[in-house]
Motif scaffolding. Structure first.
Motif, short mmCIF file in Angstrom:
data_model
loop_
_atom_site.label_atom_id
_atom_site.label_comp_id
_atom_site.label_asym_id
_atom_site.label_seq_id
_atom_site.Cartn_x
_atom_site.Cartn_y
_atom_site.Cartn_z
N ASN A 1 -24.47 -23.12 8.50
CA ASN A 1 -23.87 -23.77 9.67
C ASN A 1 -23.13 -24.75 8.33
O ASN A 1 -23.90 -24.95 7.72
N ASN B 1 -27.13 -20.45 19.43
CA ASN B 1 -27.86 -20.41 17.36
C ASN B 1 -28.46 -21.72 17.65
O ASN B 1 -27.80 -22.74 18.16
N THR C 1 -29.70 -23.47 14.98
CA THR C 1 -29.66 -24.17 12.85
C THR C 1 -31.30 -24.96 12.79
O THR C 1 -31.60 -25.49 13.16
N GLN D 1 -19.67 -22.43 11.26
CA GLN D 1 -20.60 -21.16 11.63
C GLN D 1 -20.03 -19.91 11.01
O GLN D 1 -19.46 -19.33 11.88
N LEU E 1 -28.30 -20.03 9.85
CA LEU E 1 -28.82 -20.38 11.51
C LEU E 1 -28.86 -18.94 11.65
O LEU E 1 -28.72 -18.13 11.88
#
Length: 163
Positions: free
Chosen positions: A38, A68, A70, A154, A45
């Protein structure tokens, strides 16, 4: 070695039997995992996704849901991001480049929900019911209670199982 080759071919043929095809129309469900970065926080992530490719003469549409997480920098808390939307692509040989948009929701109260733009490419591995790809999304969620937006991009490498 012969047994391994036979097993791979049988697995590939079995995976093709799960895809539903009528004439030039084909439905390919896919689930997978992703690992990436990210850019807004320069952190890793990890996540997963599910999509159903609807293919007609190369034109591909797919509803998609992806998750996702992170990881926070150092010992800081991370956050999760769930996206649900659609993709549009065109299948060329075994490659499908795509673009799309998703509704994006964050687990932390830091960011407001927003819209994410998605793009990437997926490659169906011959014989095996697997795909590898590159998936990216860009979004600018607002910090809650302000008009300040945070640019997030991302990038992830994906590995999927095609049914």
């Amino acid at each position: 070695m012969k047994k391994l080759a036979a097993l791979l071919i049988a697995g590939g043929l079995a995976s093709q039997s799960f895809a539903i095809g009528i004439g030039g129309f084909k439905i390919n469900p896919e689930i997978g995992a992703s690992v990436g970065t990210n850019t807004f926080s320069e952190t890793m992530l990890a996540g997963g996704y599910g999509r159903v490719w609807l293919v007609l003469s190369g034109l591909s549409l797919a509803p998609v849901v992806k998750y996702n997480y992170t990881l926070g920098p150092g010992d800081a808390d991370g956050f999760s991001n769930i996206q649900a939307g659609g993709l549009l692509g065109y299948r060329i040989f075994r490659f499908t480049p795509y673009v799309g948009a998703s509704y994006s929701n964050f687990s932390k109260n830091t960011f407001e929900d927003t819209t994410a733009l998605n793009y990437g490419i997926v490659f169906d591995i011959p014989i095996l019911p697997l795909s590898v790809g590159f998936d990216a999304s860009w979004q600018q969620p607002k910090y809650k209670g302000t008009d300040i937006r945070r640019d997030q991009h991302q990038f992830a490498v994906t590995l999927g199982l095609i049914f």
